[in-house]
Design a protein around this motif. Structure first.
Motif, short mmCIF file in Angstrom:
data_model
loop_
_atom_site.label_atom_id
_atom_site.label_comp_id
_atom_site.label_asym_id
_atom_site.label_seq_id
_atom_site.Cartn_x
_atom_site.Cartn_y
_atom_site.Cartn_z
N SER A 192 0.75 -1.30 0.01
CA SER A 192 0.11 0.14 -0.08
C SER A 192 0.84 1.25 0.09
CB SER A 192 -1.03 0.02 1.32
OG SER A 192 -0.08 0.13 2.35
N ALA A 193 0.33 2.52 -0.25
CA ALA A 193 1.07 3.88 -0.49
C ALA A 193 1.59 3.94 1.28
CB ALA A 193 -0.02 4.64 -0.69
N GLY A 213 2.32 1.76 3.25
CA GLY A 213 3.22 0.97 3.48
C GLY A 213 4.61 1.23 2.92
#
Lengths: 348, 195
Positions: free
Chosen positions: B2-3, B5
């Motif tokens: 994810s962004a 992450g």
């Protein structure tokens, strides 16, 4: 964070901003040629201005970032408080700079001085409206040609002391009128000032009013042009930094390139928003001098002056631009004094 | 990934260098603090106010300085509004970090520091490309140092930078609307012989 702690950090930052700004103003004054912001005397080489500014900024930064790490690395002023302290530092440094620059300028002027001149003597003169001084050659036995001189009203009679002394030394008498009182500059009453002075000179046995010249500085130059155009008795004129157009007296930063802040305030107030310059209409009257010679002198650094255009000049006119000089102190420049003396010797 | 992450991974990579090289740490501690970059940007703006070959040129610069102030105000408002609807904890609150700075308590996203820095740079770029680049480099270093020293995630800086650039763009587009205010400020400056 406690309020007291925050105030302490804010004060430390203000002290840093103040000294940093002192250096900043010096670099800016040098780069932009702003005389009113410079702590160094006029004519000092630019590298000294840059050096002074850089040293102040470096010392302030070394002190703050090098020794105040505990203040820097703890919660400090928020953005609005940061801007407040920085603005206060800039402002206080600016006020200090302006005041110190004016003091330095005065000290330098006082140091230059006029001194006693063994070849010239002065006599106070006065009329009902104004006072002045006549500078006379010390040798006797002949009638001297004479120059009637009107200083820049913002600067005063002392600004023409060296020039008048030099004229007297070279055998030309000079009447310098004290025009520093603002009530003298009411139009059209001001037009009577030079005819009144000529009347006073005509009454003196030691002066040859048939060989009469006019000299003016700034607004005094505009008045001299107007008077010379109206009175054919005036044989020759020297005008330093004539204003010629109302746009020359616009307020703004350009004035600070040529004079101190307080001089700029006084200069602007005396010039009454340019109304008197427009009423004197010296630019139009220049062309009415016909074949009578006129020397127009400007300082190279004068940005606010509406310089005379070739089309407005009579045939016998000459324009000189003095390199490295501004409006302020132009009448005291050795190059200008020599040019004026030589001009009157040749043309009176 | 994810962004968020990716953001945390990038943060760990950059912050991982902290405390490893004392010289780099010292340089980053200079850029990260609340004084060095903001003071430099303000002095650049002050220099811009007084610069210009002609009166007209100077007036354009002075308009740009007024626009900078307005863009910074707007950027601050945008950041506050974002903080009202979203709170992101600081990196040091949720994980182990190499912290080289004090512990701010406000929301991490968007970065107020980056918003202010890029508001300066955005208006600077509109007026003069070279000035914009210089201010942009300073703002970028300001933002990078915040990540390096462990007080912001990279995404906070990107979001803050976008807030600043957006504010500069809005102010630039509103020039006609703001013209009377700018003219009034410059007139006051001229009366004080400072414009």
């Amino acid at each position: 964070m406690e309020f007291r702690e925050q105030i302490t950090i804010g004060f430390v930052f203000f002290v840093f901003a103040y000294f940093l700004s002192l250096g900043f103003w010096q670099i800016l004054a040098t780069f932009q040629g702003l005389r009113a912001f410079s702590l160094l005397p006029r004519g000092t080489r630019a590298r000294w201005g840059y050096l002074l500014g850089s040293v102040l900024m470096a010392l302030a930064s070394a002190w703050f970032f090098g020794t105040r790490t505990s203040d820097i690395f703890s919660p400090g002023p928020a953005s609005s408080e940061f801007l407040f302290f920085l603005s206060m530092g800039l402002l206080c440094a600016l006020v200090t700079t302006i005041m110190a620059s004016a003091v330095v300028g005065r000290l330098v002027e006082a140091g230059r001085g006029g001194g006693d001149n063994p070849y010239a003597r002065t006599e106070p003169v006065s009329t009902r409206r104004w006072q002045g001084a006549v500078y006379l050659p010390t040798s006797n036995g002949r009638r001297w040609p004479v120059v009637c001189a009107i200083p820049d009203p913002a600067v005063g009679i002392g600004s023409l002391h060296r020039l008048a002394s030099e004229l007297a030394t070279n055998g030309i008498a000079a009447l310098v009128i004290d025009v520093s009182r603002s009530d003298l500059w009411r139009y059209p009453d001001v037009l009577a000032m030079i005819p009144e002075a000529i009347g006073l000179l005509e009454g003196r046995e030691d002066l040859d009013s048939d060989r009469l010249g006019l000299l003016g500085v700034g607004l005094g130059a505009d008045l001299a042009i107007r008077a010379a155009a109206s009175d054919k008795q005036v044989g020759s004129s020297v005008v330093l930094s004539p204003l010629l157009a109302a746009s020359s007296v616009q307020p703004g930063l350009d004035l600070l390139r040529e004079m101190s802040y307080l001089e700029a305030v006084r200069w602007r107030r005396l010039h009454d928003g340019g109304e008197l310059v427009a009423q004197l209409a010296a630019r139009e009257y220049l062309s009415e001098l016909d074949s009578r010679p006129v020397l127009v002198v400007y300082g190279e650094g004068e940005r606010s002056a509406a310089r005379v255009g070739g089309e407005a000049l009579p045939a016998e006119a000459r324009i000189e631009i003095v390199s490295g000089a501004g409006r302020a102190g132009l009448a005291g420049e050795p190059e200008v004094i020599a040019a004026a003396v030589s001009w009157f010797q040749k043309n009176l | 990934m994810s962004a968020m992450g990716l953001d945390v991974t990038l943060f760990n990579l950059i912050n991982g260098f902290a405390t490893g090289a004392p010289l780099l740490d010292r340089a980053m501690r200079l850029f990260v603090n609340d004084y060095f970059v903001p003071t430099t940007l303000c002095l650049l703006a002050a220099a811009l106010w007084f610069s210009g070959a002609s009166r007209d040129d100077r007036e354009r610069n002075q308009r740009a300085v007024v626009a900078m102030v307005l863009a910074i105000l707007l950027a601050n408002v945008v950041v506050k509004l974002c903080n009202l609807v979203y709170f992101r904890p600081r990196p040091f609150s949720v994980q182990e970090v190499n912290l080289l700075y004090y512990r701010p308590s406000d929301s991490s996203l968007p970065s107020n520091a980056a918003a202010v820095g890029f508001a300066f740079a955005g208006v600077g770029w509109q007026r003069d490309r070279r000035l914009g680049v210089v201010m942009g480099i300073l703002a970028g270093l300001f933002g990078f140092a915040r990540v390096y020293c462990g007080v912001h995630y990279p995404l906070d800086i990107v979001a803050g930078g976008l807030c600043g650039l957006f504010s500069a763009w809005v102010v630039g587009k509103s020039e006609r609307l703001l013209a009377p205010l700018m003219a009034a400020i410059i007139t006051v400056g001229r009366r004080l012989y400072l414009a």
